[in-house]
Design a protein around this motif. Structure first.
Motif, short mmCIF file in Angstrom:
data_model
loop_
_atom_site.label_atom_id
_atom_site.label_comp_id
_atom_site.label_asym_id
_atom_site.label_seq_id
_atom_site.Cartn_x
_atom_site.Cartn_y
_atom_site.Cartn_z
N LEU A 1 33.27 28.91 62.12
CA LEU A 1 32.87 29.08 60.76
C LEU A 1 32.43 30.72 61.16
O LEU A 1 33.05 31.88 61.37
CB LEU A 1 31.37 29.31 61.23
CG LEU A 1 30.02 29.54 60.08
CD1 LEU A 1 30.24 28.83 58.48
CD2 LEU A 1 29.09 29.42 60.32
N ASN B 1 22.34 29.36 53.31
CA ASN B 1 21.59 28.30 53.50
C ASN B 1 20.87 26.53 53.14
O ASN B 1 20.14 26.26 53.02
CB ASN B 1 20.11 29.08 53.88
CG ASN B 1 20.98 30.21 55.00
OD1 ASN B 1 21.23 29.95 55.47
ND2 ASN B 1 19.53 31.32 54.42
N ASP C 1 23.89 31.69 55.72
CA ASP C 1 25.31 30.56 55.55
C ASP C 1 25.40 30.57 54.41
O ASP C 1 24.42 30.46 53.21
CB ASP C 1 25.08 28.98 56.16
CG ASP C 1 25.19 29.38 57.57
OD1 ASP C 1 25.37 30.06 58.33
OD2 ASP C 1 24.08 28.68 58.56
N GLU D 1 32.91 28.41 52.90
CA GLU D 1 31.81 28.20 53.92
C GLU D 1 31.78 29.30 54.93
O GLU D 1 32.46 30.10 55.77
CB GLU D 1 31.55 27.50 54.65
CG GLU D 1 30.56 26.98 56.29
CD GLU D 1 30.71 25.98 56.49
OE1 GLU D 1 30.29 24.85 56.68
OE2 GLU D 1 31.54 24.99 56.13
N LYS E 1 29.39 32.55 57.29
CA LYS E 1 28.08 33.22 57.62
C LYS E 1 27.76 34.51 57.37
O LYS E 1 28.92 35.28 58.14
CB LYS E 1 27.84 32.81 59.66
CG LYS E 1 26.18 33.57 59.82
CD LYS E 1 26.38 32.98 61.26
CE LYS E 1 26.01 31.68 61.28
NZ LYS E 1 24.81 31.26 60.57
#
Length: 254
Positions: free
Chosen positions: A18, A50, A95, A110, A112
């Motif tokens: 991630l 999220n 996220d 994708e 964080k």
């Protein structure tokens, strides 16, 4: 040049697979899709926060739709439907995913996002432990609100060197604290992924202050006083001899 990397405190581990994106609090966040996106009548794209909170929706041959919660803050632009989120707050950490929805869902982005504040200046303190006429031992502490590191140094003549442990590590709130010595100057760096601040002090100045305060007891100042007194006395004596000589000369002329 003497250069010692002494102590480092580092933090923030990334989850496997991630990508982490760090952004300064109050600045704009830009996120791109990881691959080209092509929409059609049966294919839409969603930016989500999220997983369950929709930020914006992009449909074929229409302008992007920004959902009410992000109205005025979010913007989708460009051929690959990049996302811009204005003036991020700490609540925006989390996220983010871009999902292409057709018969199946496919994630095309994708990551964080971690929103960080600018680091505060670290406090750097130097304390003398012991000293003599030719060297001194010092303890240096570099500290912030969250954590601190400290070590010992010895200054001998014109050279300062590290006298304590060189490899101390710890983890604390996505930021790092490091101390290093360059020649006779100690540096304390406080940093995170979005900002950096440095504090510095000259170690030799503390040694000179300490040894200077002892100089009188070692007799250095006393010798200087004797020299000054002797010089003044000599000047007075020479002046007296010259004065007597001038007076006698004037008397003979009269």
């Amino acid at each position: 040049m003497i250069f010692f990397v002494i102590l480092v405190l580092l933090s923030c581990t990334e989850a496997e697979g991630l990508q982490h994106v760090f952004v300064l609090h109050g600045k704009d966040l830009h996120l791109d899709t990881e691959k080209p996106v092509k929409l059609d009548e049966h294919t839409d794209l969603f930016w989500r926060f999220n997983s369950s909170n929709n930020i914006a929706k992009c449909v074929f041959n229409n302008d992007p739709v920004v959902y009410k919660k992000y109205a005025g803050r979010a913007e989708v632009f460009g051929p690959n439907y990049s996302l811009k989120l204005k003036k991020v707050q700490h609540s925006d950490s989390g996220d983010y995913t871009a999902v292409v929805v057709s018969e199946l869902e496919q994630r095309v982005a994708e990551c964080k996002v971690i929103v960080q504040d600018s680091v505060t200046p670290a406090q750097l303190t130097v304390e003398s432990v012991s000293n003599s006429s030719d060297s001194c031992n010092l303890t240096v502490t570099c500290s912030t609100v969250d954590f601190n590191i400290s070590s010992s140094f010895r200054c001998d003549g014109k050279i300062c060197s590290h006298a304590g442990e060189k490899d101390l590590k710890a983890t604390k709130k996505c930021s790092s604290l490091s101390v290093y010595l360059q020649q006779d100057t100690i540096f304390c760096n406080h940093s995170n992924k979005v900002s950096w601040n440095q504090t510095m002090k000259v170690l030799k100045s503390y040694c000179e202050t300490e040894t200077g305060s002892e100089s009188f007891s070692d007799g250095v100042s006393f010798c200087m006083v004797k020299t000054v007194v002797f010089s003044v006395g000599l000047i007075i004596m020479v002046s007296a001899v010259i004065s007597v000589h001038l007076i006698e000369k004037l008397q003979k002329q009269n």
